[in-house]
Enzyme design. Structure first.
Site, PDB file in Angstrom:
ATOM      1  N   GLY A  74       0.765  -1.230  -0.165  1.00 35.87           N
ATOM      2  CA  GLY A  74       0.087   0.109  -0.022  1.00 35.87           C
ATOM      3  C   GLY A  74       0.903   1.234   0.058  1.00 35.87           C
TER       4      GLY A  74
ATOM      5  N   ASP B  23      -1.372 -12.269   5.476  1.00 36.36           N
ATOM      6  CA  ASP B  23      -2.809 -11.910   5.657  1.00 36.36           C
ATOM      7  C   ASP B  23      -2.892 -11.659   7.067  1.00 36.36           C
ATOM      8  OD1 ASP B  23      -5.461 -11.588   6.106  1.00 36.36           O
ATOM      9  OD2 ASP B  23      -6.042 -12.780   4.678  1.00 36.36           O
ATOM     10  N   VAL B  24      -3.250 -10.387   7.357  1.00 33.77           N
ATOM     11  CA  VAL B  24      -3.007  -9.929   8.870  1.00 33.77           C
ATOM     12  C   VAL B  24      -4.285 -10.562   9.603  1.00 33.77           C
ATOM     13  CG1 VAL B  24      -1.584  -8.155   8.730  1.00 33.77           C
ATOM     14  CG2 VAL B  24      -3.932  -7.725   8.552  1.00 33.77           C
TER      15      VAL B  24
ATOM     16  N   TYR C 253     -15.080   4.262   9.264  1.00 36.09           N
ATOM     17  CA  TYR C 253     -13.798   4.251   8.917  1.00 36.09           C
ATOM     18  C   TYR C 253     -13.071   4.999  10.189  1.00 36.09           C
ATOM     19  CZ  TYR C 253      -8.966   5.724   7.571  1.00 36.09           C
ATOM     20  OH  TYR C 253      -7.514   5.950   7.582  1.00 36.09           O
TER      21      TYR C 253
ATOM     22  N   LYS D 182     -10.805   3.039  13.137  1.00 37.40           N
ATOM     23  CA  LYS D 182      -9.203   3.559  13.487  1.00 37.40           C
ATOM     24  C   LYS D 182      -9.268   3.707  15.007  1.00 37.40           C
ATOM     25  CE  LYS D 182      -6.268   3.450  11.125  1.00 37.40           C
ATOM     26  NZ  LYS D 182      -5.469   2.442  10.738  1.00 37.40           N
TER      27      LYS D 182
END
Ligand code: NAP
Length: 311
Positions: A13, A53-54, A141, A145
């Site tokens: 990313g 893959d987390v 979102y 977070k």
């Protein structure tokens, strides 16, 4: 400190690439850049790469067991507001549950954890914000977070840091990295297409390399807690668009101002947001470059000639 072993998640990313490259430049550090997709296209990066893959707790456990990192820079996440609204459960599973599990794994394996977070944890009533301002996210979102930040604080980890940032732009490489605002703008204006940009959103735009520098300073200084790691200039996204047009020699007349509500009727955005970086400046010696210098550097990385050189 001795050069650490650093594991980066989400290294395909925008943020993850910047962190992996910067970590890779730390002399003597051993860096493992991991991504959900194995094909990591990190030009100039000499460290190791692996698929991770987390959301797969067993795979995370194995990676921490095998690589034994001193530090995990956790850049895997879902950062698109609309995508988070569209699939709230998947967003929660990735941003919150995977981060909570990773914090527990870091505690078991004695690793420090650094989590990039966002000014979307705030409501945008009175930004730019300092670290101790009260969060009040408007979007799913932002809520995920904030929940991830709180998961770190509530975990048994003592060595954790949250590095909040905002409107990151840079030059990631690879098959199809997500277009950030600046590169989207360069593409649209470069193609002669008119764009509408909100003039009611205030941000402190952040160059990817500066953010990575700030995060590595947190690691080098052995700091814990929350830091704002962003650009210094406070401006609207519309004003930023005009600066981008100028820096890239593109037609600013194609940029017209609009409102956030007109552009995003579905998911609101914090309006007066952005982040104050005084703590990072004083405690870490963090010095982000001026916006125009960042845009000029980006132009070079994207291989776009200087506007004057094209006339
Ligand atoms: N960009 C910003 O302006 C900004 C601002 C503030 C905070 N942040 C934070 O920075 C973090 C990274 O954001 P970004 O802008 O770099 O987003 P991005 O470009 O979309 O990168 C996110 C990366 O996470 C990876 N990923 C998704 N699910 C995964 C999984 N299950 N396992 C491993 N990796 C997975 C994605 O993999 P694929 O490539 O396979 O999709 C992608 O490479 C996020 O936590 C975000 O909240 C970003």
């Amino acid at each position: 400190m001795l050069p650490p072993r650093i594991l980066v998640t989400g290294a395909n990313g925008l943020v993850g690439q910047a962190l992996a490259r910067a970590a890779g430049r730390w002399r003597g550090a051993d860096v493992l850049a991991t991504g959900r997709r194995p094909a990591l296209a990190l030009g100039g990066f000499a460290g190791g790469t692996a698929a991770l893959d987390v959301t797969d707790a067993d795979a995370v456990e194995r990676a921490l067991q095998d690589f034994a990192p001193d530090v995990v820079l956790h850049a895997a996440g879902l950062a698109q507001v609309e995508a988070c609204e569209a699939d709230r459960e998947a967003c929660w599973a990735l941003n919150v549950e995977a981060t909570t599990a990773l914090a527990a794994a870091c505690h078991r394996h004695g690793a420090r954890l650094v989590l990039p977070s966002t000014d979307f944890v705030f409501d945008g009533e009175r930004g730019p914000y300092a670290e101790d301002a009260r969060p009040a996210p408007l979007t799913h979102y932002g809520r995920t977070k904030l929940a991830a930040e709180n998961a770190l604080k509530a975990s048994r980890l003592t060595r954790w840091a949250v590095a909040r940032t905002t409107l990151v732009f840079g030059a990631p490489t690879g098959p199809a990295p997500r277009l950030d605002f600046v590169r989207w703008l360069v593409r649209e204006l470069g193609a002669g297409r008119p764009v509408r940009v909100p003039s009611d959103q205030v941000r402190t735009p952040t160059y990817d390399e500066d953010f990575a520098d700030g995060v590595l300073r947190i690691v080098r200084f052995g700091k814990s807690g929350t830091f704002h790691v962003a650009g210094r200039e406070v401006l609207t996204t519309y004003a930023l668009a005009l600066r981008v047009a100028e820096a890239f020699g593109l037609d600013a007349g194609l940029v017209s101002p609009t409102t956030t509500t007109a552009l995003h009727p579905g998911a609101p955005r914090p309006l007066k947001a952005g982040l104050l970086i005084l703590r990072a400046e004083t405690e870490l010696g963090y010095r982000p470059r001026p916006l125009d210098a960042a845009l000029a550097d980006l132009r070079g990385r994207l291989g776009v000639p200087r506007p004057s050189a094209r006339r």
